[in-house]
Design a protein around this motif. Structure first.
Motif, PDB file in Angstrom:
ATOM      1  N   PHE A   1       0.850  -1.209  -0.011  1.00  0.00           N
ATOM      2  CA  PHE A   1       0.013   0.274   0.119  1.00  0.00           C
ATOM      3  C   PHE A   1       0.815   1.368  -0.016  1.00  0.00           C
ATOM      4  CE2 PHE A   1      -3.585  -2.075   2.644  1.00  0.00           C
ATOM      5  CZ  PHE A   1      -3.642  -3.095   1.794  1.00  0.00           C
ATOM      6  N   SER A   2       2.095   1.197   0.188  1.00  0.00           N
ATOM      7  CA  SER A   2       3.122   2.374   0.667  1.00  0.00           C
ATOM      8  C   SER A   2       3.691   2.598  -0.829  1.00  0.00           C
ATOM      9  CB  SER A   2       4.134   2.246   1.626  1.00  0.00           C
ATOM     10  OG  SER A   2       3.501   2.191   2.871  1.00  0.00           O
ATOM     11  N   GLU A   3       3.454   1.698  -1.859  1.00  0.00           N
ATOM     12  CA  GLU A   3       4.283   1.891  -3.001  1.00  0.00           C
ATOM     13  C   GLU A   3       3.499   3.013  -3.720  1.00  0.00           C
ATOM     14  OE1 GLU A   3       3.976  -1.743  -5.170  1.00  0.00           O
ATOM     15  OE2 GLU A   3       5.286  -2.787  -3.701  1.00  0.00           O
ATOM     16  N   PRO A   4       4.317   3.990  -4.558  1.00  0.00           N
ATOM     17  CA  PRO A   4       3.746   5.264  -4.750  1.00  0.00           C
ATOM     18  C   PRO A   4       2.642   4.978  -6.011  1.00  0.00           C
ATOM     19  CG  PRO A   4       6.057   5.077  -5.491  1.00  0.00           C
ATOM     20  CD  PRO A   4       5.728   3.723  -4.509  1.00  0.00           C
ATOM     21  N   ASP A   5       2.670   3.944  -6.688  1.00  0.00           N
ATOM     22  CA  ASP A   5       1.755   3.396  -7.755  1.00  0.00           C
ATOM     23  C   ASP A   5       0.619   2.684  -7.252  1.00  0.00           C
ATOM     24  OD1 ASP A   5       3.181   1.069  -7.531  1.00  0.00           O
ATOM     25  OD2 ASP A   5       3.159   1.083  -9.669  1.00  0.00           O
ATOM     26  N   TYR A   6       0.415   2.780  -5.930  1.00  0.00           N
ATOM     27  CA  TYR A   6      -0.576   1.778  -5.452  1.00  0.00           C
ATOM     28  C   TYR A   6      -2.262   2.111  -5.814  1.00  0.00           C
ATOM     29  CZ  TYR A   6      -3.616  -1.122  -2.552  1.00  0.00           C
ATOM     30  OH  TYR A   6      -4.581  -1.602  -2.134  1.00  0.00           O
ATOM     31  N   ARG A   7      -2.809   1.283  -6.388  1.00  0.00           N
ATOM     32  CA  ARG A   7      -4.109   1.581  -6.965  1.00  0.00           C
ATOM     33  C   ARG A   7      -4.871   0.656  -6.600  1.00  0.00           C
ATOM     34  NH1 ARG A   7      -6.029   1.425 -11.736  1.00  0.00           N
ATOM     35  NH2 ARG A   7      -7.810   2.731 -11.415  1.00  0.00           N
TER      36      ARG A   7
ATOM     37  N   ILE B   1      -7.368  -3.668   1.357  1.00  0.00           N
ATOM     38  CA  ILE B   1      -6.838  -3.489   0.009  1.00  0.00           C
ATOM     39  C   ILE B   1      -7.851  -2.254  -0.332  1.00  0.00           C
ATOM     40  CG2 ILE B   1      -6.727  -4.482  -2.315  1.00  0.00           C
ATOM     41  CD1 ILE B   1      -5.861  -7.251  -0.780  1.00  0.00           C
ATOM     42  N   THR B   2      -9.051  -2.559  -0.370  1.00  0.00           N
ATOM     43  CA  THR B   2      -9.679  -1.657  -1.015  1.00  0.00           C
ATOM     44  C   THR B   2      -9.846  -0.323  -0.201  1.00  0.00           C
ATOM     45  OG1 THR B   2     -11.363  -3.337  -1.681  1.00  0.00           O
ATOM     46  CG2 THR B   2     -12.446  -1.320  -1.483  1.00  0.00           C
TER      47      THR B   2
ATOM     48  N   PRO C   1      -1.702   4.063   3.730  1.00  0.00           N
ATOM     49  CA  PRO C   1      -1.260   2.405   3.997  1.00  0.00           C
ATOM     50  C   PRO C   1      -2.026   1.931   5.382  1.00  0.00           C
ATOM     51  CG  PRO C   1       0.605   3.595   4.277  1.00  0.00           C
ATOM     52  CD  PRO C   1      -0.549   4.696   3.649  1.00  0.00           C
ATOM     53  N   GLU C   2      -2.537   2.925   6.218  1.00  0.00           N
ATOM     54  CA  GLU C   2      -2.760   2.721   7.401  1.00  0.00           C
ATOM     55  C   GLU C   2      -3.737   1.438   7.590  1.00  0.00           C
ATOM     56  OE1 GLU C   2      -1.525   3.512  10.434  1.00  0.00           O
ATOM     57  OE2 GLU C   2       0.013   4.503   8.663  1.00  0.00           O
ATOM     58  N   PRO C   3      -4.872   1.425   6.501  1.00  0.00           N
ATOM     59  CA  PRO C   3      -5.700   0.270   6.791  1.00  0.00           C
ATOM     60  C   PRO C   3      -5.168  -1.112   7.067  1.00  0.00           C
ATOM     61  CG  PRO C   3      -6.555   1.694   5.174  1.00  0.00           C
ATOM     62  CD  PRO C   3      -5.298   2.293   5.549  1.00  0.00           C
ATOM     63  N   ALA C   4      -3.634  -1.347   6.502  1.00  0.00           N
ATOM     64  CA  ALA C   4      -2.910  -2.412   6.769  1.00  0.00           C
ATOM     65  C   ALA C   4      -2.873  -2.826   8.236  1.00  0.00           C
ATOM     66  CB  ALA C   4      -1.793  -2.523   5.841  1.00  0.00           C
TER      67      ALA C   4
END
Length: 188
Positions: free
Chosen positions: A96-102, A160-161, A169-172
């Motif tokens: 989730f922390s990756e800059p291109d996370y969609r 993820i959603t 990324p906090e939901p993780a």
């Protein structure tokens, strides 16, 4: 297959993945994939006779990449098997922390095409089933009740959603805490 053919297929899949994941499957035509990959349109259609064939190949490759990345991360976690179950959510945090996370490419593709493209729906189902089976193996190795696997997989899917929509990324981390509660309850 020759090395050149494999390299060409990889270039096409790299371009398709970047474009489909970044912009959405419907927004990207074969011409955009051709341009991004540097492969002629004729060659592109020789390799992938239709957009649906290319989308399916992109999803199959993404499935293998994600599940391998998850397993590599989780299996490297020291300590009791229970820690590897919780590590799923640590891996999610990194993703989730990756800059291109969609978000999830499978959920995204299914949302765009699932009702009209059975191959996309099948690829999404296969990926989600494989993820749940992996979680079930971790749960079994930790000697936890089998039904917990489905609960943890749902937590991960929700994270993820939510991470995709919220842009954080906090939901993780939140899902990891909820997973620990579920694990403790299952042990009690």
């Amino acid at each position: 297959m020759t090395v050149d053919l494999e390299d060409t297929k990889e270039r096409v899949l790299d371009a398709a993945e970047e474009l489909y994941y970044g912009r959405g499957v419907q927004a990207v035509g074969m011409d955009a994939v051709r341009t991004a990959s540097g492969v002629s349109l004729k060659r592109l259609y020789q390799l992938y006779p239709s957009k649906s064939v290319l989308v399916e190949a992109y999803l199959r490759r993404r499935d293998a990449h994600l599940l391998h990345g998850l397993a590599s991360y989780v299996e490297a976690v020291p300590g009791p098997p229970e820690e590897r179950v919780a590590a799923i959510f640590d891996w999610l945090y990194e993703w989730f922390s990756e800059p291109d996370y969609r978000g999830c490419a499978f959920i995204n593709s299914y949302g765009e095409l699932g009702a009209t493209a059975p191959e996309v729906a099948a690829a999404a189902r296969a990926h989600k089933d494989a993820f749940q089976r992996y979680v079930a193996r971790l749960v079994a190795a930790a000697d936890l009740p089998a039904p917990l696997a489905a609960h943890l997989a749902l937590l991960a899917e929700g994270a993820i959603t939510t991470a995709a929509i919220s842009g954080t990324p906090e939901p993780a981390r939140q899902a990891r805490e909820a997973a620990k509660v579920l694990i403790a309850a299952a042990r009690a």
